[in-house]
Design an enzyme around this catalytic site. Sequence first.
Site, PDB file in Angstrom:
ATOM      1  N   SER A   1      21.065  89.099  77.858  1.00  0.00           N
ATOM      2  CA  SER A   1      19.625  89.119  78.093  1.00  0.00           C
ATOM      3  C   SER A   1      19.021  87.724  77.918  1.00  0.00           C
ATOM      4  O   SER A   1      19.352  86.812  78.667  1.00  0.00           O
ATOM      5  CB  SER A   1      18.980  90.150  77.160  1.00  0.00           C
TER       6      SER A   1
ATOM      7  N   ASP B   1      17.550  98.738  84.655  1.00  0.00           N
ATOM      8  CA  ASP B   1      17.190  97.533  83.914  1.00  0.00           C
ATOM      9  C   ASP B   1      16.255  96.709  84.788  1.00  0.00           C
ATOM     10  O   ASP B   1      16.590  96.399  85.931  1.00  0.00           O
ATOM     11  CB  ASP B   1      18.472  96.741  83.603  1.00  0.00           C
TER      12      ASP B   1
ATOM     13  N   HIS C   1      19.718  98.458  80.090  1.00  0.00           N
ATOM     14  CA  HIS C   1      19.722  97.161  79.424  1.00  0.00           C
ATOM     15  C   HIS C   1      20.173  97.300  77.969  1.00  0.00           C
ATOM     16  O   HIS C   1      19.893  98.288  77.304  1.00  0.00           O
ATOM     17  CB  HIS C   1      18.320  96.562  79.475  1.00  0.00           C
TER      18      HIS C   1
END
Length: 314
Positions: free
Chosen positions: A162, A257, A287
Amino acid sequence: MPALHPDVLAVLRAAREAGSRPFETQTPAEARAAHLQRARVLQSPGPWLPEVRDLVARSGEGPPVPLRLYRGGAAPESGLSPCLLFLHGGGWVLGGLETHDSLCRQLAHHLGACVLAVDYRLAPEHPYPAALEDGLAALRWLAAEAGALGIDRTRIAVGGDSAGGNLAAVLALMARDGDAPAVAFQMLLYPAVDLAMTGESYERFRDGLPLTAATMRWFIDHYLPPPLDRTDWRASPARAASLRGAAPALVLTCGHDPLCSEGQLYAARLEREEVRVTALHLADQMHAVLSMDRVIAPVGEVISFAAGILKRAW
């Protein structure tokens, strides 16, 4: 829209029943505490490793950067191990060594090598470019101290999930340009690569998931408050003029996501610009799935796969 894995549905149902609050409805301090608690619930402790120790990267140019070294497996015959410099996710606002301890342990175990986790400064107390500066300082320190740490300087990779994937992608481009030590690989796990939030998946995921468009807006507003430029490639690596010449990459994306489309476009652009890339898309996952190995069964196999790609690159 692709179907969600049954384990993911169970996680979402449990979060609703527990009254879990979106991060964007909390203060950064509240969100950090909630994020750490979720990590303790959703992650296994991770495997035992021969060595886990805390270190500090020091330089005369910036503040000390806390690090954690994980050494998996026996020392190679050469005496020097490859190393993955890992930058954690959490929207540049959340996370740290404890929230990603399990994932780093699993990566080190499957790699049979070293992982060096970076505890970079967080926004909003330390907005851009503090996190990137800490990541760069850690990479420079790792390259300088590699021999003393039993690490092969020629086989250093960068990676992260991320927000950490964002930082890793930027460091890989800086390494290509000679502004950071050379890296042999970049492991980008559902990375945020375009902070202008123009990807079409932002339109598809506005509610019902732990990470939504509103959550990302909250993260980015803390990390790059106006008037900072969100189109600068050092914040949005997808905006770089060229990706050509960057280190080989693994780009992992998830079907549920808001970062999905930008990650897929980044992988496609790497390929188009002749960077060797492995693109892995998990259509039924959401995610941050790699931080949920206690409750989502396929996670262990995905971590093993990611480590295998890096081992072959080394």
